[in-house]
Motif scaffolding. Structure first.
Motif, short mmCIF file in Angstrom:
data_model
loop_
_atom_site.label_atom_id
_atom_site.label_comp_id
_atom_site.label_asym_id
_atom_site.label_seq_id
_atom_site.Cartn_x
_atom_site.Cartn_y
_atom_site.Cartn_z
N ARG A 228 0.83 -1.21 0.00
CA ARG A 228 0.00 0.00 0.00
C ARG A 228 0.86 1.26 0.00
N ALA A 229 2.00 1.21 0.69
CA ALA A 229 2.88 2.38 0.75
C ALA A 229 3.42 2.76 -0.62
N LEU A 230 3.37 1.82 -1.58
CA LEU A 230 3.89 2.08 -2.92
C LEU A 230 2.76 2.28 -3.94
N ARG A 231 1.57 2.64 -3.46
CA ARG A 231 0.43 2.79 -4.37
C ARG A 231 0.67 3.87 -5.42
N GLY A 232 1.36 4.94 -5.04
CA GLY A 232 1.66 5.98 -6.02
C GLY A 232 2.58 5.46 -7.12
N ALA A 233 3.57 4.67 -6.73
CA ALA A 233 4.49 4.10 -7.71
C ALA A 233 3.78 3.10 -8.61
N LEU A 234 2.81 2.34 -8.08
CA LEU A 234 2.06 1.42 -8.93
C LEU A 234 1.24 2.19 -9.96
N VAL A 235 0.64 3.30 -9.55
CA VAL A 235 -0.07 4.13 -10.51
C VAL A 235 0.89 4.66 -11.58
N GLY A 236 2.12 5.01 -11.18
CA GLY A 236 3.11 5.44 -12.15
C GLY A 236 3.48 4.33 -13.12
N HIS A 237 3.63 3.11 -12.61
CA HIS A 237 3.89 1.95 -13.48
C HIS A 237 2.75 1.77 -14.47
N PHE A 238 1.52 1.81 -13.98
CA PHE A 238 0.34 1.64 -14.82
C PHE A 238 0.29 2.73 -15.89
N ALA A 239 0.61 3.96 -15.51
CA ALA A 239 0.60 5.06 -16.47
C ALA A 239 1.66 4.86 -17.54
N ALA A 240 2.85 4.41 -17.14
CA ALA A 240 3.92 4.19 -18.13
C ALA A 240 3.51 3.13 -19.14
N VAL A 241 2.86 2.08 -18.68
CA VAL A 241 2.39 1.02 -19.58
C VAL A 241 1.36 1.57 -20.56
N GLU A 242 0.37 2.28 -20.05
CA GLU A 242 -0.72 2.75 -20.91
C GLU A 242 -0.27 3.85 -21.87
N VAL A 243 0.60 4.72 -21.43
CA VAL A 243 1.06 5.82 -22.30
C VAL A 243 1.87 5.29 -23.48
N THR A 244 2.67 4.26 -23.27
CA THR A 244 3.54 3.75 -24.33
C THR A 244 2.90 2.63 -25.14
N SER A 245 1.73 2.15 -24.72
CA SER A 245 1.17 0.94 -25.31
C SER A 245 0.73 1.13 -26.75
N SER A 246 -0.01 2.18 -27.05
CA SER A 246 -0.61 2.30 -28.38
C SER A 246 0.43 2.38 -29.50
N PRO A 247 1.41 3.28 -29.43
CA PRO A 247 2.40 3.32 -30.53
C PRO A 247 3.24 2.05 -30.62
N GLY A 248 3.63 1.48 -29.49
CA GLY A 248 4.38 0.23 -29.52
C GLY A 248 3.57 -0.91 -30.13
N SER A 249 2.29 -0.97 -29.78
CA SER A 249 1.43 -2.02 -30.33
C SER A 249 1.26 -1.87 -31.83
N ARG A 250 1.18 -0.65 -32.31
CA ARG A 250 1.06 -0.43 -33.75
C ARG A 250 2.28 -0.99 -34.49
N ARG A 251 3.46 -0.76 -33.95
CA ARG A 251 4.66 -1.27 -34.59
C ARG A 251 4.71 -2.80 -34.54
N LEU A 252 4.28 -3.37 -33.43
CA LEU A 252 4.31 -4.83 -33.30
C LEU A 252 3.29 -5.50 -34.20
N ALA A 253 2.12 -4.88 -34.36
CA ALA A 253 1.14 -5.42 -35.30
C ALA A 253 1.71 -5.43 -36.72
N LYS A 254 2.42 -4.38 -37.08
CA LYS A 254 3.05 -4.33 -38.40
C LYS A 254 4.12 -5.41 -38.54
N ALA A 255 4.88 -5.64 -37.48
CA ALA A 255 5.90 -6.68 -37.52
C ALA A 255 5.27 -8.05 -37.73
N LEU A 256 4.17 -8.30 -37.04
CA LEU A 256 3.50 -9.59 -37.18
C LEU A 256 2.92 -9.77 -38.57
#
Length: 357
Positions: A228-256
């Motif tokens: 619980r003491a690291l709840r802010g850091a978990l939100v930061g982790h979640f934000a990093a995943v979601e912010v970078t997901s769409s462009p990275g996924s577009r490139r990976l779909a093209k690779a596939l």
């Protein structure tokens, strides 16, 4: 509708140890031997195979556990004491190695800076341009440790949030869990991707094949989710995943598509291109914004979560790219990859939507 195998209810088998700490943990769980003393963690490499595997095994007791291990071991005091020592070693190294603290919006904006031309440090850029089918498959095998539990540790933060942040977090997690449709759970879609590529879809199957750099990316979200003491850091982790997901996924779909993957493989990343473009705005404005509106003192923790995620993703990316450019695979057990049920010869590597991909 295709036949879809569910994750094993008893959990995967215990992994092969990689040093004294992981051997002690596995022996304690498998044969009831004494748990290593917490002080034995003091000299371990915080990013090394032994510590990362020991920590991964201890965290897995909070997910699906392991075959033949009593569920009651989840709260074994000796295991928890060792886990705490391993966590302190790991998070101490992360706090020493992340960059200087910045305002949270600057940290999130930095994740969206796209390079001019091709990014030589990016796994998804490499795979989109030069990746071979075997390299894509190797990456998917490694990412299965993350994606087959992707939304679970983030759900631990929900009872620790309130108001706007809680409502927005639940909304995004609802999508991750298939919006009420079991066949649409993102972990299920990733298993479909693996099956399309001829990989074993059982939960935890590629644990023995994954290097420490891959284990660390999964351990980070478990570490942040369980405290619980690291709840802010978990939100930061979640934000990093979601912010970078769409462009990275577009490139990976093209690779596939370029390498001839089937529709189920491509669908996973196509789904993330659309869904995570929306999620990014919700996470930025309502999850992060709502949390810091109610608890502004947590901003440094949110930034730490963003930067620690990026640091570990960059370490994994560097390992993958170094191996692939030298014509090598990165799996510890390359023969564990299958193609249409047959062993794959040579390096067999895939990527995700996270960090600086």
């Amino acid at each position: 509708m295709p036949d879809r195998r569910e994750a094993r209810p008893c959990g995967p088998p215990l992994p092969t140890p990689r040093g004294a700490l992981s051997a002690g943990v596995v022996s304690a769980l498998a044969r009831g031997l004494p748990v290593p003393k917490p002080e034995e963690a003091a000299a371990a490499d915080p990013y090394g195979d032994d510590l990362q595997l020991a920590l991964y095994v201890l965290y897995e007791l909070h997910y699906q556990g392991f075959e033949g291990v009593d569920d009651e071991r989840e709260w074994d005091p000796a295991l928890l004491a060792l886990r705490r020592a391993l966590e302190q070693r790991f998070i101490g190294a992360l706090r020493a190695d992340v960059p200087r603290r910045t305002p949270v919006q600057e940290a999130l904006d930095d994740l969206q800076i796209e390079p001019v031309g091709q990014d030589g440090t990016s796994v998804s850029h490499y795979l989109q341009r030069d990746g071979e089918q075997g390299q894509l498959r190797e990456y998917v095998a490694l990412r299965s440790l993350y994606h087959l539990k992707e939304a679970d540790p983030h759900a631990w933060v929900i009872p620790r949030l309130s108001g706007r942040a809680k409502a927005a977090m639940v909304a995004v997690e609802y999508d991750e869990f298939g919006a009420g449709r079991p066949d649409e759970i993102h972990a299920r879609l990733f298993a479909d991707l693996m099956e399309d590529l001829g990989l074993e879809t059982a939960y935890g199957h590629y644990l023995d094949a994954a290097p420490a750099e891959a284990l660390a990316t999964v351990n980070l979200m478990s570490l942040l989710g369980l405290h619980r003491a690291l709840r802010g850091a978990l939100v930061g982790h979640f934000a990093a995943v979601e912010v970078t997901s769409s462009p990275g996924s577009r490139r990976l779909a093209k690779a596939l598509r370029r390498t001839g993957a089937g529709p189920a493989a491509i669908r996973f990343y196509d789904e993330h291109v659309e869904a995570d473009a929306v999620h990014e705005q919700v996470v930025r404005h309502d999850v992060v914004g709502g949390l810091l509106e109610s608890e502004p003192a947590l901003e440094p923790d949110v930034v730490f979560g963003v930067q620690a995620t990026t640091l570990l993703e960059d370490r994994l990316g560097a390992k993958l790219l170094a191996a692939w450019r030298e014509g090598r695979g990165v799996l510890r057990q390359p023969a564990s990859l299958r193609a249409q049920g047959r062993p794959v010869a040579g390096p067999e590597p895939l990527s995700h939507t996270q960090g600086r991909e």
